[in-house]
Design a protein around this motif. Structure first.
Motif, PDB file in Angstrom:
ATOM      1  N   ALA A   1       0.828  -1.215   0.000  1.00 32.02           N
ATOM      2  CA  ALA A   1       0.000   0.000   0.000  1.00 32.02           C
ATOM      3  C   ALA A   1       0.859   1.261   0.000  1.00 32.02           C
ATOM      4  CB  ALA A   1      -0.931  -0.002   1.211  1.00 32.02           C
ATOM      5  N   LEU A   2       1.962   1.238   0.732  1.00 33.91           N
ATOM      6  CA  LEU A   2       2.783   2.440   0.864  1.00 33.91           C
ATOM      7  C   LEU A   2       3.596   2.760  -0.386  1.00 33.91           C
ATOM      8  CD1 LEU A   2       3.963   2.203   4.576  1.00 33.91           C
ATOM      9  CD2 LEU A   2       2.045   3.493   3.602  1.00 33.91           C
ATOM     10  N   LYS A   3       3.493   1.923  -1.404  1.00 33.95           N
ATOM     11  CA  LYS A   3       4.142   2.260  -2.680  1.00 33.95           C
ATOM     12  C   LYS A   3       3.486   3.486  -3.306  1.00 33.95           C
ATOM     13  CE  LYS A   3       5.732  -2.326  -3.998  1.00 33.95           C
ATOM     14  NZ  LYS A   3       5.582  -3.415  -4.981  1.00 33.95           N
ATOM     15  N   ARG A   4       2.178   3.669  -3.061  1.00 36.41           N
ATOM     16  CA  ARG A   4       1.447   4.768  -3.688  1.00 36.41           C
ATOM     17  C   ARG A   4       0.707   5.666  -2.711  1.00 36.41           C
ATOM     18  NH1 ARG A   4       0.065   1.563  -8.705  1.00 36.41           N
ATOM     19  NH2 ARG A   4       1.723   2.260 -10.087  1.00 36.41           N
ATOM     20  N   ILE A   5       0.750   5.337  -1.441  1.00 39.44           N
ATOM     21  CA  ILE A   5       0.075   6.150  -0.431  1.00 39.44           C
ATOM     22  C   ILE A   5       1.154   6.736   0.463  1.00 39.44           C
ATOM     23  CG2 ILE A   5      -1.534   6.136   1.516  1.00 39.44           C
ATOM     24  CD1 ILE A   5      -2.921   3.725   0.208  1.00 39.44           C
ATOM     25  N   ASP A   6       1.046   8.008   0.777  1.00 37.54           N
ATOM     26  CA  ASP A   6       2.020   8.643   1.674  1.00 37.54           C
ATOM     27  C   ASP A   6       2.080   7.876   2.992  1.00 37.54           C
ATOM     28  OD1 ASP A   6       2.438  10.613  -0.208  1.00 37.54           O
ATOM     29  OD2 ASP A   6       1.150  12.088   0.781  1.00 37.54           O
ATOM     30  N   VAL A   7       3.294   7.723   3.512  1.00 43.56           N
ATOM     31  CA  VAL A   7       3.480   6.907   4.715  1.00 43.56           C
ATOM     32  C   VAL A   7       2.683   7.449   5.903  1.00 43.56           C
ATOM     33  CG1 VAL A   7       5.592   8.058   5.516  1.00 43.56           C
ATOM     34  CG2 VAL A   7       5.186   5.688   6.119  1.00 43.56           C
ATOM     35  N   GLY A   8       2.599   8.745   6.069  1.00 42.74           N
ATOM     36  CA  GLY A   8       1.850   9.312   7.190  1.00 42.74           C
ATOM     37  C   GLY A   8       0.372   8.974   7.114  1.00 42.74           C
ATOM     38  N   ILE A   9      -0.185   9.082   5.917  1.00 45.01           N
ATOM     39  CA  ILE A   9      -1.602   8.757   5.710  1.00 45.01           C
ATOM     40  C   ILE A   9      -1.812   7.253   5.857  1.00 45.01           C
ATOM     41  CG2 ILE A   9      -3.500   8.783   4.040  1.00 45.01           C
ATOM     42  CD1 ILE A   9      -2.760  11.573   4.978  1.00 45.01           C
ATOM     43  N   GLY A  10      -0.991   6.488   5.181  1.00 39.97           N
ATOM     44  CA  GLY A  10      -1.141   5.035   5.200  1.00 39.97           C
ATOM     45  C   GLY A  10      -1.008   4.451   6.589  1.00 39.97           C
ATOM     46  N   TYR A  11      -0.002   4.912   7.314  1.00 36.07           N
ATOM     47  CA  TYR A  11       0.212   4.382   8.658  1.00 36.07           C
ATOM     48  C   TYR A  11      -0.937   4.759   9.587  1.00 36.07           C
ATOM     49  CZ  TYR A  11       2.388   3.101  13.041  1.00 36.07           C
ATOM     50  OH  TYR A  11       2.646   2.534  14.258  1.00 36.07           O
ATOM     51  N   ALA A  12      -1.419   5.976   9.477  1.00 31.81           N
ATOM     52  CA  ALA A  12      -2.530   6.413  10.330  1.00 31.81           C
ATOM     53  C   ALA A  12      -3.790   5.601  10.049  1.00 31.81           C
ATOM     54  CB  ALA A  12      -2.795   7.899  10.133  1.00 31.81           C
ATOM     55  N   VAL A  13      -4.072   5.364   8.783  1.00 30.74           N
ATOM     56  CA  VAL A  13      -5.258   4.582   8.429  1.00 30.74           C
ATOM     57  C   VAL A  13      -5.102   3.144   8.903  1.00 30.74           C
ATOM     58  CG1 VAL A  13      -6.589   3.655   6.486  1.00 30.74           C
ATOM     59  CG2 VAL A  13      -5.899   6.066   6.495  1.00 30.74           C
ATOM     60  N   TRP A  14      -3.927   2.564   8.675  1.00 31.83           N
ATOM     61  CA  TRP A  14      -3.642   1.183   9.084  1.00 31.83           C
ATOM     62  C   TRP A  14      -3.792   1.031  10.609  1.00 31.83           C
ATOM     63  CZ3 TRP A  14       1.064  -0.422  11.633  1.00 31.83           C
ATOM     64  CH2 TRP A  14       1.252  -1.810  11.696  1.00 31.83           C
ATOM     65  N   ALA A  15      -3.194   1.948  11.346  1.00 32.55           N
ATOM     66  CA  ALA A  15      -3.281   1.899  12.804  1.00 32.55           C
ATOM     67  C   ALA A  15      -4.718   2.126  13.277  1.00 32.55           C
ATOM     68  CB  ALA A  15      -2.354   2.936  13.423  1.00 32.55           C
ATOM     69  N   GLY A  16      -5.436   3.020  12.600  1.00 33.54           N
ATOM     70  CA  GLY A  16      -6.829   3.286  12.958  1.00 33.54           C
ATOM     71  C   GLY A  16      -7.708   2.067  12.750  1.00 33.54           C
TER      72      GLY A  16
END
Length: 128
Positions: A66-81
């Motif tokens: 997922a983080l290949k195309r999604i910014d790490v800050g956004i991706g990590y926050a969504v994943w953790a959420g």
């Protein structure tokens, strides 16, 4: 003879959709990981521990896709959420945990934040 330098094509909608789908799958594996770590009771139960390790590997794999195309800050926050909300909702189902009205309210706040993060991740910015 002229040479041209290749220009990066804008991120396709299909690629971004696939990345968000991978992030959703990673979130589901994160929920499974959190629940199985709890069930392993400090990795003292072999079955729960094995399931936790498998879920951990899958969640990291799909998160990295997922983080290949999604910014790490956004991706990590969504994943953790997704992981936090899923574990909080399913904890009472599998374990002796409670879900109070106050917890449910704050989980709704997390869900709202995840939705807004998704909406803020546009391939092209709005133009006026």
């Amino acid at each position: 003879m002229t040479t041209t330098t290749p220009v990066s094509a804008p991120t396709s909608t299909r690629g971004r959709t696939g990345s968000w789908l991978a992030l959703l799958v990673a979130g589901f594996f994160e929920v499974g990981y959190a629940l199985s770590v709890n069930g392993s009771e400090g990795f003292t139960h072999p079955l729960w521990s094995t399931v936790a390790i498998v879920f951990f590997l899958f969640t990291l794999f799909f998160l990295s896709v997922a983080l290949k195309r999604i910014d790490v800050g956004i991706g990590y926050a969504v994943w953790a959420g997704i992981g936090a909300v899923g574990a909080a909702l399913l904890g009472p189902v599998f374990f002796d945990e409670t879900l109070t009205l106050v917890k449910a309210f704050w989980l709704a706040v997390i869900i709202g934040g995840v939705v807004w993060l998704k909406l803020s991740d546009r391939a092209t910015p709005y133009s006026s």
